[in-house]
Design a protein around this motif. Structure first.
Motif, PDB file in Angstrom:
ATOM      1  N   ALA A   1     -17.247  -9.046   2.903  1.00 17.88           N
ATOM      2  CA  ALA A   1     -16.362  -8.288   2.023  1.00 17.88           C
ATOM      3  C   ALA A   1     -15.072  -7.937   2.750  1.00 17.88           C
ATOM      4  N   GLU A   2     -13.974  -7.922   1.986  1.00 20.80           N
ATOM      5  CA  GLU A   2     -12.688  -7.539   2.550  1.00 20.80           C
ATOM      6  C   GLU A   2     -12.673  -6.041   2.812  1.00 20.80           C
ATOM      7  N   LYS A   3     -12.092  -5.663   3.935  1.00 21.08           N
ATOM      8  CA  LYS A   3     -11.985  -4.248   4.265  1.00 21.08           C
ATOM      9  C   LYS A   3     -10.901  -3.623   3.395  1.00 21.08           C
ATOM     10  N   ASN A   4     -11.140  -2.397   2.993  1.00 19.77           N
ATOM     11  CA  ASN A   4     -10.205  -1.698   2.118  1.00 19.77           C
ATOM     12  C   ASN A   4      -9.483  -0.597   2.875  1.00 19.77           C
ATOM     13  N   TYR A   5      -8.508  -0.990   3.672  1.00 21.50           N
ATOM     14  CA  TYR A   5      -7.729  -0.011   4.424  1.00 21.50           C
ATOM     15  C   TYR A   5      -6.759   0.706   3.490  1.00 21.50           C
ATOM     16  N   VAL A   6      -6.569   1.992   3.756  1.00 19.61           N
ATOM     17  CA  VAL A   6      -5.541   2.767   3.072  1.00 19.61           C
ATOM     18  C   VAL A   6      -4.647   3.357   4.157  1.00 19.61           C
ATOM     19  N   VAL A   7      -3.358   3.106   4.042  1.00 16.79           N
ATOM     20  CA  VAL A   7      -2.377   3.651   4.973  1.00 16.79           C
ATOM     21  C   VAL A   7      -1.703   4.825   4.273  1.00 16.79           C
ATOM     22  N   TYR A   8      -1.794   6.006   4.889  1.00 13.48           N
ATOM     23  CA  TYR A   8      -1.197   7.224   4.353  1.00 13.48           C
ATOM     24  C   TYR A   8       0.068   7.542   5.140  1.00 13.48           C
ATOM     25  N   GLY A   9       1.103   7.911   4.428  1.00 16.52           N
ATOM     26  CA  GLY A   9       2.334   8.280   5.109  1.00 16.52           C
ATOM     27  C   GLY A   9       3.471   8.423   4.130  1.00 16.52           C
TER      28      GLY A   9
ATOM     29  N   THR B   1       4.343  -3.733   9.031  1.00 20.94           N
ATOM     30  CA  THR B   1       4.739  -5.029   9.585  1.00 20.94           C
ATOM     31  C   THR B   1       3.608  -5.634  10.404  1.00 20.94           C
ATOM     32  N   TRP B   2       2.969  -4.813  11.233  1.00 24.01           N
ATOM     33  CA  TRP B   2       1.878  -5.314  12.078  1.00 24.01           C
ATOM     34  C   TRP B   2       0.689  -5.752  11.215  1.00 24.01           C
ATOM     35  N   LEU B   3       0.273  -4.915  10.282  1.00 20.33           N
ATOM     36  CA  LEU B   3      -0.867  -5.248   9.426  1.00 20.33           C
ATOM     37  C   LEU B   3      -0.590  -6.523   8.620  1.00 20.33           C
ATOM     38  N   GLU B   4       0.594  -6.622   8.033  1.00 21.71           N
ATOM     39  CA  GLU B   4       0.954  -7.809   7.254  1.00 21.71           C
ATOM     40  C   GLU B   4       1.024  -9.046   8.142  1.00 21.71           C
ATOM     41  N   GLY B   5       1.561  -8.885   9.353  1.00 23.43           N
ATOM     42  CA  GLY B   5       1.642 -10.007  10.290  1.00 23.43           C
ATOM     43  C   GLY B   5       0.279 -10.523  10.717  1.00 23.43           C
ATOM     44  N   HIS B   6      -0.730  -9.654  10.665  1.00 26.13           N
ATOM     45  CA  HIS B   6      -2.091 -10.044  11.021  1.00 26.13           C
ATOM     46  C   HIS B   6      -2.956 -10.262   9.783  1.00 26.13           C
ATOM     47  N   LYS B   7      -2.286 -10.346   8.639  1.00 24.74           N
ATOM     48  CA  LYS B   7      -2.953 -10.625   7.354  1.00 24.74           C
ATOM     49  C   LYS B   7      -4.094  -9.652   7.067  1.00 24.74           C
ATOM     50  N   ILE B   8      -3.842  -8.385   7.361  1.00 24.47           N
ATOM     51  CA  ILE B   8      -4.809  -7.323   7.088  1.00 24.47           C
ATOM     52  C   ILE B   8      -4.357  -6.609   5.814  1.00 24.47           C
ATOM     53  N   ALA B   9      -5.187  -6.692   4.797  1.00 24.18           N
ATOM     54  CA  ALA B   9      -4.849  -6.083   3.509  1.00 24.18           C
ATOM     55  C   ALA B   9      -4.967  -4.566   3.589  1.00 24.18           C
ATOM     56  N   TYR B  10      -4.093  -3.893   2.875  1.00 23.56           N
ATOM     57  CA  TYR B  10      -4.125  -2.438   2.823  1.00 23.56           C
ATOM     58  C   TYR B  10      -3.481  -1.973   1.524  1.00 23.56           C
ATOM     59  N   ARG B  11      -3.748  -0.740   1.203  1.00 20.81           N
ATOM     60  CA  ARG B  11      -3.074  -0.062   0.103  1.00 20.81           C
ATOM     61  C   ARG B  11      -2.310   1.103   0.722  1.00 20.81           C
ATOM     62  N   PHE B  12      -1.106   1.358   0.226  1.00 24.31           N
ATOM     63  CA  PHE B  12      -0.290   2.453   0.753  1.00 24.31           C
ATOM     64  C   PHE B  12      -0.417   3.672  -0.153  1.00 24.31           C
ATOM     65  N   HIS B  13      -0.625   4.826   0.473  1.00 22.48           N
ATOM     66  CA  HIS B  13      -0.656   6.109  -0.235  1.00 22.48           C
ATOM     67  C   HIS B  13       0.542   6.912   0.251  1.00 22.48           C
ATOM     68  N   ASN B  14       1.488   7.126  -0.646  1.00 20.52           N
ATOM     69  CA  ASN B  14       2.728   7.817  -0.324  1.00 20.52           C
ATOM     70  C   ASN B  14       2.538   9.323  -0.555  1.00 20.52           C
ATOM     71  N   TYR B  15       2.556  10.091   0.534  1.00 20.41           N
ATOM     72  CA  TYR B  15       2.405  11.540   0.417  1.00 20.41           C
ATOM     73  C   TYR B  15       3.447  12.156  -0.515  1.00 20.41           C
ATOM     74  N   LYS B  16       4.670  11.638  -0.474  1.00 20.06           N
ATOM     75  CA  LYS B  16       5.765  12.232  -1.245  1.00 20.06           C
ATOM     76  C   LYS B  16       5.522  12.132  -2.746  1.00 20.06           C
ATOM     77  N   THR B  17       4.989  11.003  -3.200  1.00 19.11           N
ATOM     78  CA  THR B  17       4.801  10.814  -4.638  1.00 19.11           C
ATOM     79  C   THR B  17       3.379  11.095  -5.102  1.00 19.11           C
ATOM     80  N   GLU B  18       2.399  10.915  -4.207  1.00 16.72           N
ATOM     81  CA  GLU B  18       0.995  11.074  -4.602  1.00 16.72           C
ATOM     82  C   GLU B  18       0.344  12.345  -4.070  1.00 16.72           C
ATOM     83  N   GLY B  19       1.002  13.006  -3.114  1.00 14.11           N
ATOM     84  CA  GLY B  19       0.401  14.200  -2.521  1.00 14.11           C
ATOM     85  C   GLY B  19      -0.847  13.850  -1.722  1.00 14.11           C
TER      86      GLY B  19
END
Length: 120
Positions: free
Chosen positions: A2-10, A22-40
């Motif tokens: 199964a693919e890992k489901n990383y979430v990057v908060y910031g 940039t590093w995660l994308e360069g290593h083809k590591i999938a992630y979802r971004f959680h934006n503190y400013k818009t999502e709290g």
């Protein structure tokens, strides 16, 4: 496997967060971004992180947000509950990026060697 489901908060304009992307994308590591400013950030999420890392390790005392707070406010943060309330109110003071996989969390400034040890 199964693919890992990383979430990057910031926040998107943070240099450390941009470097992590940039590093995660360069290593083809999938992630979802959680934006503190818009999502709290939820109290329960911060509570879980504090249990794993300690609230003292989540507050970025070098941040402009922290430095701009009145000393009375800063000195009043002596418990996890107080820290969580303040981090919810001022999400820019949370160290970043925070990267989560399932319920496990790490918080680290960008360093290519450390990222390789952690994510590869």
């Amino acid at each position: 496997m199964a693919e890992k489901n990383y979430v990057v908060y910031g926040i998107p304009n943070c240099d450390s967060v941009k470097k992590a992307f940039t590093w995660l994308e360069g290593h083809k590591i999938a992630y979802r971004f959680h934006n503190y400013k818009t999502e709290g950030i939820t109290k329960s999420k911060l509570d879980n992180w504090c249990k794993q890392l300690g609230w003292e390790n989540l507050i970025n005392k070098n941040s402009t947000t922290w430095r701009d707070l009145d000393d009375t406010v800063k000195n009043a943060v002596t418990t996890k509950a107080e820290a969580i309330a303040l981090m919810q109110e001022h999400t820019s003071m949370i160290k970043r990026p925070v990267i989560e996989l399932d319920d496990k969390v790490v918080v680290m400034r960008f360093n290519a060697d450390t990222y390789a040890e952690t994510f590869l």
